[in-house]
Design a protein around this motif. Structure first.
Motif, PDB file in Angstrom:
ATOM      1  N   GLU A 173       1.777  12.002  -0.876  1.00 55.02           N
ATOM      2  CA  GLU A 173       0.728  12.946  -1.277  1.00 55.02           C
ATOM      3  C   GLU A 173       0.547  12.987  -2.783  1.00 55.02           C
ATOM      4  O   GLU A 173      -0.574  12.878  -3.303  1.00 55.02           O
ATOM      5  CB  GLU A 173       1.058  14.344  -0.750  1.00 55.02           C
ATOM      6  CG  GLU A 173       0.056  15.406  -1.180  1.00 55.02           C
ATOM      7  CD  GLU A 173       0.465  16.810  -0.772  1.00 55.02           C
ATOM      8  OE1 GLU A 173      -0.209  17.773  -1.211  1.00 55.02           O
ATOM      9  OE2 GLU A 173       1.467  16.958  -0.034  1.00 55.02           O
ATOM     10  N   HIS A 174       1.642  13.151  -3.514  1.00 55.75           N
ATOM     11  CA  HIS A 174       1.539  13.294  -4.966  1.00 55.75           C
ATOM     12  C   HIS A 174       1.395  11.947  -5.659  1.00 55.75           C
ATOM     13  O   HIS A 174       0.780  11.863  -6.730  1.00 55.75           O
ATOM     14  CB  HIS A 174       2.741  14.070  -5.501  1.00 55.75           C
ATOM     15  CG  HIS A 174       2.710  15.518  -5.130  1.00 55.75           C
ATOM     16  ND1 HIS A 174       2.183  16.489  -5.954  1.00 55.75           N
ATOM     17  CD2 HIS A 174       3.099  16.155  -4.003  1.00 55.75           C
ATOM     18  CE1 HIS A 174       2.274  17.674  -5.356  1.00 55.75           C
ATOM     19  NE2 HIS A 174       2.829  17.495  -4.170  1.00 55.75           N
ATOM     20  N   GLY A 175       1.937  10.901  -5.052  1.00 51.03           N
ATOM     21  CA  GLY A 175       1.751   9.579  -5.623  1.00 51.03           C
ATOM     22  C   GLY A 175       0.296   9.162  -5.638  1.00 51.03           C
ATOM     23  O   GLY A 175      -0.137   8.410  -6.516  1.00 51.03           O
ATOM     24  N   ARG A 197      -4.938   1.413  -8.648  1.00 45.83           N
ATOM     25  CA  ARG A 197      -5.002   2.106  -7.360  1.00 45.83           C
ATOM     26  C   ARG A 197      -3.601   2.508  -6.903  1.00 45.83           C
ATOM     27  O   ARG A 197      -2.614   1.819  -7.193  1.00 45.83           O
ATOM     28  CB  ARG A 197      -5.660   1.207  -6.312  1.00 45.83           C
ATOM     29  CG  ARG A 197      -7.131   0.936  -6.573  1.00 45.83           C
ATOM     30  CD  ARG A 197      -7.705   0.011  -5.517  1.00 45.83           C
ATOM     31  NE  ARG A 197      -7.611   0.564  -4.162  1.00 45.83           N
ATOM     32  CZ  ARG A 197      -7.968  -0.105  -3.055  1.00 45.83           C
ATOM     33  NH1 ARG A 197      -8.448  -1.351  -3.170  1.00 45.83           N
ATOM     34  NH2 ARG A 197      -7.858   0.454  -1.873  1.00 45.83           N
ATOM     35  N   PRO A 198      -3.467   3.620  -6.168  1.00 44.16           N
ATOM     36  CA  PRO A 198      -2.135   4.052  -5.720  1.00 44.16           C
ATOM     37  C   PRO A 198      -1.485   3.001  -4.823  1.00 44.16           C
ATOM     38  O   PRO A 198      -2.128   2.417  -3.946  1.00 44.16           O
ATOM     39  CB  PRO A 198      -2.429   5.340  -4.941  1.00 44.16           C
ATOM     40  CG  PRO A 198      -3.730   5.830  -5.471  1.00 44.16           C
ATOM     41  CD  PRO A 198      -4.520   4.595  -5.802  1.00 44.16           C
ATOM     42  N   LEU A 199      -0.216   2.770  -5.080  1.00 47.38           N
ATOM     43  CA  LEU A 199       0.578   1.877  -4.244  1.00 47.38           C
ATOM     44  C   LEU A 199       2.045   2.261  -4.357  1.00 47.38           C
ATOM     45  O   LEU A 199       2.422   3.158  -5.118  1.00 47.38           O
ATOM     46  CB  LEU A 199       0.351   0.410  -4.635  1.00 47.38           C
ATOM     47  CG  LEU A 199       0.385  -0.029  -6.107  1.00 47.38           C
ATOM     48  CD1 LEU A 199       1.769   0.063  -6.706  1.00 47.38           C
ATOM     49  CD2 LEU A 199      -0.128  -1.462  -6.236  1.00 47.38           C
ATOM     50  N   PRO A 226       0.836  -1.199   0.000  1.00 51.94           N
ATOM     51  CA  PRO A 226       0.000   0.000   0.000  1.00 51.94           C
ATOM     52  C   PRO A 226       0.877   1.258   0.000  1.00 51.94           C
ATOM     53  O   PRO A 226       2.023   1.236   0.483  1.00 51.94           O
ATOM     54  CB  PRO A 226      -0.785  -0.116   1.310  1.00 51.94           C
ATOM     55  CG  PRO A 226      -0.721  -1.558   1.688  1.00 51.94           C
ATOM     56  CD  PRO A 226       0.593  -2.061   1.166  1.00 51.94           C
ATOM     57  N   LEU A 227       0.361   2.339  -0.540  1.00 52.07           N
ATOM     58  CA  LEU A 227       1.080   3.610  -0.542  1.00 52.07           C
ATOM     59  C   LEU A 227       1.007   4.195   0.861  1.00 52.07           C
ATOM     60  O   LEU A 227       0.004   4.806   1.256  1.00 52.07           O
ATOM     61  CB  LEU A 227       0.479   4.562  -1.565  1.00 52.07           C
ATOM     62  CG  LEU A 227       1.145   5.947  -1.666  1.00 52.07           C
ATOM     63  CD1 LEU A 227       2.634   5.825  -1.921  1.00 52.07           C
ATOM     64  CD2 LEU A 227       0.475   6.771  -2.753  1.00 52.07           C
TER      65      LEU A 227
END
Length: 461
Positions: A342-344, A266-268, A224-225
């Motif tokens: 944040e930006h990822g 999804r962000p990771l 997970p991010l």
């Protein structure tokens, strides 16, 4: 759009045709559109001619022609230049893509490769002997631009940058001279091409020092991010095991079978591992990576080293639209990590990715003045890539790249890695080379006073 087309001197063009063994492609030829295409589709340019060189003689003739005609000269190897420096409007493109010969001496652990070779060519030639040297992360990347810019990859911590492994180069300078450069012969130019980019000539052949690396434990592990995952990654790098190449990636989950479908898009974050140590320690490395956080998916297997350079190939094929920024940081501070999280989280596409390359180990043991690449005190090099499937989408997402870059600035060093920055960062050239800039400029004045080789992150004479 009207494109300027110069009037070529017919006598000089006929002389070029007679001097070149390769192919000359002009506007109107059936394969002109294919010949002018480059990796980054953002750059749709129309050169006057494209010379598909097959040897150093073709290179010399083309350099002489462009100089005598006063035409822009774009030099193309693998054509991966994000700013599009491998093409131009109304000028000459010198395409080295047919110069892909290789030779390996396993006794001296040296590889000679021509200037149009890709990482795939280099890896194929060396792996047959159980040898390797530092390359990048996409197999279709040209060795020329990668190496002359510095050259970061999975083996950097153990083996140094690609430019650190250069033994010699054959170089055609702006006056058409053919020079073999080593640490003993034309050593000033040898110093300059180790990170100074394409400012000093066309490299027709590279000789690399090789290392006994054959099979590796390699592949991605996704999490997970989360800032805590990245902090534990920081601890992993701080342990200092140079046999572990471990790139940090932040982006969206790719559609790969070992990642559950609910995480696609999804962000990771993830670690692309390349363990070159003993196979007996593979399980320890697997466990150490799994300890970074909840594992969402992983493909971490014993593979031939060349395979690691192909993992991104399908994700970023030729013809996508790219806009990049690059920066160096001294470490992965909490501020850097928070910015990445944040930006990822707003990464615009699966093809867009943020990659952090550790620069400790062998990279840091070279002094900042020993090569033109000066950021030996940096801990990490960041590549911020906005990559989309259409031009309109890429233009719209440039602000994401710029915003990310600006947010990192308070935590970053002044310059950036020349292979990670786009064409609107020419104002950073001095900062990119730091205290080496003045020496590079003096060499530019000596070897290219007319700035023939200006389609690059240019060191103006």
């Amino acid at each position: 759009m009207t494109t300027y087309t110069p009037t070529l001197d017919d006598k000089l063009l006929d002389r070029l045709r007679g001097a070149v063994r390769g192919e000359i492609v002009e506007s109107g030829d059936p394969d002109y559109d294919e010949a002018r295409r480059v990796y980054n589709a953002m750059h749709d340019r129309r050169p006057a001619i494209i010379v598909r060189a097959v040897d150093a003689g073709d290179v010399i003739a083309t350099v002489d022609f462009a100089r005598d005609q006063g035409l822009p000269l774009a030099v193309r190897g693998g054509s991966h230049s994000v700013p599009g420096y491998g093409t131009c409007d109304g000028g000459v493109v010198l395409d080295l893509g047919r110069m892909r010969g290789t030779r390996v001496d396993p006794e001296t652990r040296t590889a000679w490769v021509e200037g149009g070779c890709t990482l795939a060519d280099l890896n194929h030639a060396t792996h047959a002997f159980g040898l390797a040297t530092t390359g990048g992360v996409v197999s279709t990347t040209g060795v020329g631009g990668l190496t002359t810019g510095g050259g970061m990859g999975y083996l950097s911590r153990r083996c140094g940058l690609a430019c650190d492994n250069l033994v010699s180069v054959d170089l055609v300078t702006a006056d058409g001279a053919f020079l073999t450069c080593t640490d003993e012969q034309h050593s000033d130019l040898m110093w300059a091409v180790r990170g100074g980019g394409g400012n000093f000539g066309v490299v027709t052949s590279f000789a690399y020092r090789l290392h006994p690396i054959a099979d590796i434990l390699g592949g991605p592990v996704f999490f997970p991010l989360d800032g805590d995952v990245i902090r534990r990654y920081r601890e992993l790098i701080d342990e200092g095991d140079e046999n572990l190449g471990a790139l940090l990636v932040v982006g969206l989950g790719p559609p790969v079978p070992f990642l559950p479908e609910r995480w696609h898009g999804r962000p990771l974050c993830g670690v692309i591992a390349c363990w070159t140590g003993s196979q007996d320690e593979d399980d320890r490395i697997r466990d150490r990576l799994a300890a970074l956080g909840p594992v969402l998916g992983r493909y971490l297997e014993r593979i031939p080293y060349p395979v690691i350079n192909t993992l991104f190939d399908d994700l970023v094929p030729p013809g996508l639209y790219h806009y990049w920024k690059g920066t160096f940081t001294q470490d992965l501070s909490d501020g850097v990590i928070e910015t990445c999280v944040e930006h990822g989280a707003t990464t615009p596409s699966i093809q867009s990715v943020t990659v952090a390359y550790p620069l400790d180990g062998a990279v840091g043991r070279v002094g900042p003045q020993e090569t033109a690449f000066s950021y030996r005190d940096a801990g990490y090099s960041f590549a911020l890539s906005g990559t989309l499937t259409t031009r309109a989408d890429c233009e719209a997402q440039k602000d994401w790249v710029r915003g990310f870059h600006q947010a990192l600035a308070p935590h970053a060093m002044e310059g950036g890695y020349v292979n990670f920055i786009d064409g609107d960062d020419q104002n950073l050239v001095r900062a990119n080379y730091r205290t080496n800039y003045d020496r590079l400029r003096d060499l530019k004045r000596r070897y290219d006073p007319g700035n023939l080789f200006r389609l690059n992150h240019n060191i103006a004479p």
